[in-house]
Design a protein around this motif. Structure first.
Motif, PDB file in Angstrom:
ATOM      1  N   VAL A 267       0.850  -1.208   0.000  1.00  0.00           N
ATOM      2  CA  VAL A 267       0.000   0.000   0.000  1.00  0.00           C
ATOM      3  C   VAL A 267       0.879   1.250   0.000  1.00  0.00           C
ATOM      4  O   VAL A 267       0.647   2.202  -0.759  1.00  0.00           O
ATOM      5  N   GLU A 268       1.915   1.253   0.829  1.00  0.00           N
ATOM      6  CA  GLU A 268       2.782   2.443   0.899  1.00  0.00           C
ATOM      7  C   GLU A 268       3.638   2.593  -0.366  1.00  0.00           C
ATOM      8  O   GLU A 268       3.924   3.717  -0.786  1.00  0.00           O
ATOM      9  N   VAL A 269       4.056   1.482  -0.931  1.00  0.00           N
ATOM     10  CA  VAL A 269       4.829   1.548  -2.176  1.00  0.00           C
ATOM     11  C   VAL A 269       3.972   2.201  -3.270  1.00  0.00           C
ATOM     12  O   VAL A 269       4.409   3.133  -3.964  1.00  0.00           O
ATOM     13  N   ILE A 270       2.744   1.734  -3.392  1.00  0.00           N
ATOM     14  CA  ILE A 270       1.845   2.262  -4.424  1.00  0.00           C
ATOM     15  C   ILE A 270       1.490   3.719  -4.112  1.00  0.00           C
ATOM     16  O   ILE A 270       1.545   4.589  -4.987  1.00  0.00           O
ATOM     17  N   ARG A 271       1.168   3.967  -2.863  1.00  0.00           N
ATOM     18  CA  ARG A 271       0.795   5.325  -2.416  1.00  0.00           C
ATOM     19  C   ARG A 271       1.876   6.356  -2.755  1.00  0.00           C
ATOM     20  O   ARG A 271       1.605   7.483  -3.136  1.00  0.00           O
ATOM     21  N   GLY A 272       3.150   5.922  -2.621  1.00  0.00           N
ATOM     22  CA  GLY A 272       4.244   6.869  -2.818  1.00  0.00           C
ATOM     23  C   GLY A 272       4.726   6.956  -4.259  1.00  0.00           C
ATOM     24  O   GLY A 272       5.669   7.698  -4.547  1.00  0.00           O
ATOM     25  N   GLY A 273       4.121   6.184  -5.157  1.00  0.00           N
ATOM     26  CA  GLY A 273       4.565   6.236  -6.565  1.00  0.00           C
ATOM     27  C   GLY A 273       5.766   5.347  -6.829  1.00  0.00           C
ATOM     28  O   GLY A 273       6.439   5.468  -7.845  1.00  0.00           O
ATOM     29  N   ALA A 274       6.038   4.411  -5.920  1.00  0.00           N
ATOM     30  CA  ALA A 274       7.211   3.546  -6.098  1.00  0.00           C
ATOM     31  C   ALA A 274       6.841   2.214  -6.751  1.00  0.00           C
ATOM     32  O   ALA A 274       7.684   1.338  -6.908  1.00  0.00           O
ATOM     33  N   TYR A 275       5.571   2.074  -7.145  1.00  0.00           N
ATOM     34  CA  TYR A 275       5.183   0.866  -7.891  1.00  0.00           C
ATOM     35  C   TYR A 275       5.165   1.184  -9.394  1.00  0.00           C
ATOM     36  O   TYR A 275       6.020   0.720 -10.123  1.00  0.00           O
ATOM     37  N   ASP A 276       4.215   2.008  -9.811  1.00  0.00           N
ATOM     38  CA  ASP A 276       4.156   2.355 -11.236  1.00  0.00           C
ATOM     39  C   ASP A 276       4.190   3.868 -11.434  1.00  0.00           C
ATOM     40  O   ASP A 276       3.814   4.369 -12.470  1.00  0.00           O
ATOM     41  N   GLY A 277       4.687   4.553 -10.424  1.00  0.00           N
ATOM     42  CA  GLY A 277       4.766   6.010 -10.495  1.00  0.00           C
ATOM     43  C   GLY A 277       6.153   6.481 -10.873  1.00  0.00           C
ATOM     44  O   GLY A 277       6.940   5.730 -11.452  1.00  0.00           O
ATOM     45  N   PRO A 278       6.466   7.709 -10.516  1.00  0.00           N
ATOM     46  CA  PRO A 278       7.725   8.321 -10.958  1.00  0.00           C
ATOM     47  C   PRO A 278       8.987   7.773 -10.286  1.00  0.00           C
ATOM     48  O   PRO A 278      10.074   7.927 -10.825  1.00  0.00           O
ATOM     49  N   THR A 279       8.863   7.126  -9.129  1.00  0.00           N
ATOM     50  CA  THR A 279      10.078   6.664  -8.431  1.00  0.00           C
ATOM     51  C   THR A 279      10.001   5.170  -8.136  1.00  0.00           C
ATOM     52  O   THR A 279       9.935   4.758  -6.980  1.00  0.00           O
ATOM     53  N   PRO A 280      10.003   4.329  -9.176  1.00  0.00           N
ATOM     54  CA  PRO A 280       9.813   2.896  -8.941  1.00  0.00           C
ATOM     55  C   PRO A 280      10.931   2.268  -8.122  1.00  0.00           C
ATOM     56  O   PRO A 280      12.111   2.575  -8.313  1.00  0.00           O
ATOM     57  N   ALA A 281      10.551   1.418  -7.210  1.00  0.00           N
ATOM     58  CA  ALA A 281      11.528   0.637  -6.440  1.00  0.00           C
ATOM     59  C   ALA A 281      11.607  -0.748  -7.084  1.00  0.00           C
ATOM     60  O   ALA A 281      10.601  -1.270  -7.561  1.00  0.00           O
ATOM     61  N   ALA A 282      12.805  -1.329  -7.098  1.00  0.00           N
ATOM     62  CA  ALA A 282      12.938  -2.686  -7.629  1.00  0.00           C
ATOM     63  C   ALA A 282      12.382  -3.667  -6.598  1.00  0.00           C
ATOM     64  O   ALA A 282      12.728  -3.593  -5.415  1.00  0.00           O
ATOM     65  N   LEU A 283      11.505  -4.546  -7.054  1.00  0.00           N
ATOM     66  CA  LEU A 283      10.915  -5.536  -6.150  1.00  0.00           C
ATOM     67  C   LEU A 283      11.674  -6.845  -6.329  1.00  0.00           C
ATOM     68  O   LEU A 283      11.495  -7.537  -7.327  1.00  0.00           O
ATOM     69  N   MET A 284      12.531  -7.141  -5.384  1.00  0.00           N
ATOM     70  CA  MET A 284      13.348  -8.349  -5.505  1.00  0.00           C
ATOM     71  C   MET A 284      13.017  -9.302  -4.365  1.00  0.00           C
ATOM     72  O   MET A 284      12.517  -8.893  -3.323  1.00  0.00           O
ATOM     73  N   LEU A 285      13.340 -10.552  -4.585  1.00  0.00           N
ATOM     74  CA  LEU A 285      13.238 -11.545  -3.520  1.00  0.00           C
ATOM     75  C   LEU A 285      14.639 -11.827  -2.999  1.00  0.00           C
ATOM     76  O   LEU A 285      15.603 -11.787  -3.757  1.00  0.00           O
ATOM     77  N   ASP A 286      14.758 -12.115  -1.721  1.00  0.00           N
ATOM     78  CA  ASP A 286      16.014 -12.618  -1.157  1.00  0.00           C
ATOM     79  C   ASP A 286      15.598 -13.726  -0.210  1.00  0.00           C
ATOM     80  O   ASP A 286      15.222 -13.465   0.932  1.00  0.00           O
ATOM     81  N   GLN A 287      15.637 -14.930  -0.724  1.00  0.00           N
ATOM     82  CA  GLN A 287      15.098 -16.038   0.060  1.00  0.00           C
ATOM     83  C   GLN A 287      15.983 -17.267  -0.026  1.00  0.00           C
ATOM     84  O   GLN A 287      16.787 -17.397  -0.940  1.00  0.00           O
ATOM     85  N   CYS A 288      15.784 -18.155   0.912  1.00  0.00           N
ATOM     86  CA  CYS A 288      16.471 -19.438   0.908  1.00  0.00           C
ATOM     87  C   CYS A 288      15.403 -20.517   1.072  1.00  0.00           C
ATOM     88  O   CYS A 288      14.538 -20.385   1.934  1.00  0.00           O
TER      89      CYS A 288
END
Ligand code: PSV
Ligand code: MN
Length: 387
Positions: A267-288
């Motif tokens: 919700v906060e990622v989308i709200r802040g424009g970091a999903y499909d807005g002007p400041t996208p964040a890379a969504l990565m997994l780091d798992q084992c």
């Protein structure tokens, strides 16, 4: 009211980067269990990552970890990835496994060790140049175990110097992404323990230095979505390492421990424009995947992210804003919870089918024979792991 039909265009934009190391063996300090079909080579890891993308349409890129993914020719590796329908993404540097780094890497009191750690990161930038990768991700295991063991303030200065040297080597379209973690392997102090420290260094470096938030790297009870909101607001949220945890840095399947937390973060990622807005964040997994099969583990992970992104996109933000403005505490909370509780599984199945993907990617993978094939083919050699 936002309906599923309203969000499909935005949902199509979801792209999750998978970690090459999720396909290799990993474990705890007590035991690393091998499993049939585990890749022996970087190419086999990429082939498995490509399978995850084929069945879900969600995972178009693979992150590398150097030296776990050492090859002679990175341009050829990029071509190999492309031939399999994926691309090479973030390059993770690794200055935590060489004996020289016992007392730190970029923060080591020995200038020769600091130099070696800087040089390793510069070598990683060469890899990025060959693969076309945008991001250099740095996570440091640096820290101390005992009060008084080292001068924690001078180490900050060394860290700043080292990072500046690395940053200066990046091209204009490349980024330095600095990950933080509150403890482990160091148990007293860690040199980049929190988002604030990462932010301070990134702010000093410049616009192309951004923070990586690994969801497993906080003390229990931390409000992670607040950190997300703040970093997005500052234009400094570069990427996520998604995983979930019950206790510490458990690296479990994202969304497994606390789907609601994943929803709140998205919700906060989308709200802040970091999903499909002007400041996208890379969504990565780091798992084992220590005990479960690795490819199904990755499938479950990307599908969990897709499900929570869909629910977060369904949030009626106009109604929420009205309720918030009116100070209607319970109405605002109900609007928020309504989105979280919306069952999107049937809609997502239809969404996938319309795009030529299996309605149930997990079932399709299990029926495909891929797992049996790799278990039969990958006999002999040394299975990949954290080495
Ligand atoms: C450290 O715990 C970390 O989260 C960093 O991202 C490393 O590169 C990764 O795990 C290795 O699994
Ligand atoms: Mn991480």
């Amino acid at each position: 009211m936002t309906t599923f039909a309203d969000i499909t265009g935005r949902l199509e934009k979801l792209a999750i980067e998978v970690p090459s190391w999720a396909y290799g063996n990993s474990g705890t300090r007590f035991k690393v269990f091998g499993s049939p079909g585990t890749p022996r080579t970087v190419k086999e890891k990429i082939a498995d990552a490509a399978a995850v993308h084929r069945f879900t349409g969600l995972a178009p890129s693979v992150a590398l970890h150097i030296p776990w993914d050492l090859v002679d020719d990175y341009a050829a590796l990029a071509t190999y990835a492309g031939d399999h329908g994926v691309r090479l993404g973030t390059v993770n540097s690794n200055t935590f496994q060489d004996d020289d780094y016992k007392l730190g890497s970029l923060t080591n009191a020995d200038p020769a060790v600091r130099r070696k750690a800087v040089q390793h990161n510069l070598d990683c930038i060469e890899v990025m140049n060959a693969t076309g990768s945008r991001d250099l991700k740095i996570w440091l295991a640096d820290g101390t175990n005992y009060p008084g063991q080292a001068d924690i303030r001078t180490r900050q200065d060394w860290l700043a110097e080292g990072l500046a040297e690395i940053y200066a080597q990046l091209s204009d379209d490349q980024r330095l992404v600095l990950e933080y973690k509150f403890f482990e392997p160091a148990f007293y102090h860690t040199d980049v323990p929190d988002w604030g420290t990462s932010y301070v260094h990134c702010a000093a470096l410049g616009d192309r230095a951004v923070v990586c938030l690994d969801t497993g790297h906080h003390a229990p009870g931390t409000n992670i979505e607040f950190i997300v909101a703040q970093l997005v607001r500052l234009g400094k949220l570069g990427s996520f390492d998604f995983n979930s945890r019950f206790y510490a840095d458990d690296d479990l399947i994202v969304g497994a421990a606390d789907p609601f937390q994943l929803f709140r973060i998205m919700v906060e990622v989308i709200r802040g424009g970091a999903y499909d807005g002007p400041t996208p964040a890379a969504l990565m997994l780091d798992q084992c995947h220590n005990i479960e099969k690795k490819i199904p583990g990755q499938l479950r992970s990307v599908l969990n992210v897709q499900e929570m992104v869909a629910r977060a996109l369904l949030l009626d933000v106009d109604a929420l804003a009205q309720a918030q403005q009116a100070g209607d505490v319970l109405a605002a909370n109900q609007i928020y919870m309504d989105a979280f509780y919306t069952d999107v599984r049937r809609d997502l199945a239809g969404f996938r089918e319309e795009r030529g993907l299996p309605a149930d990617p997990m079932a399709a993978y299990l029926a495909s024979g891929y797992q049996e094939q790799i278990e039969a083919d990958r006999v002999g050699g040394t299975q990949a792991g954290w080495n």
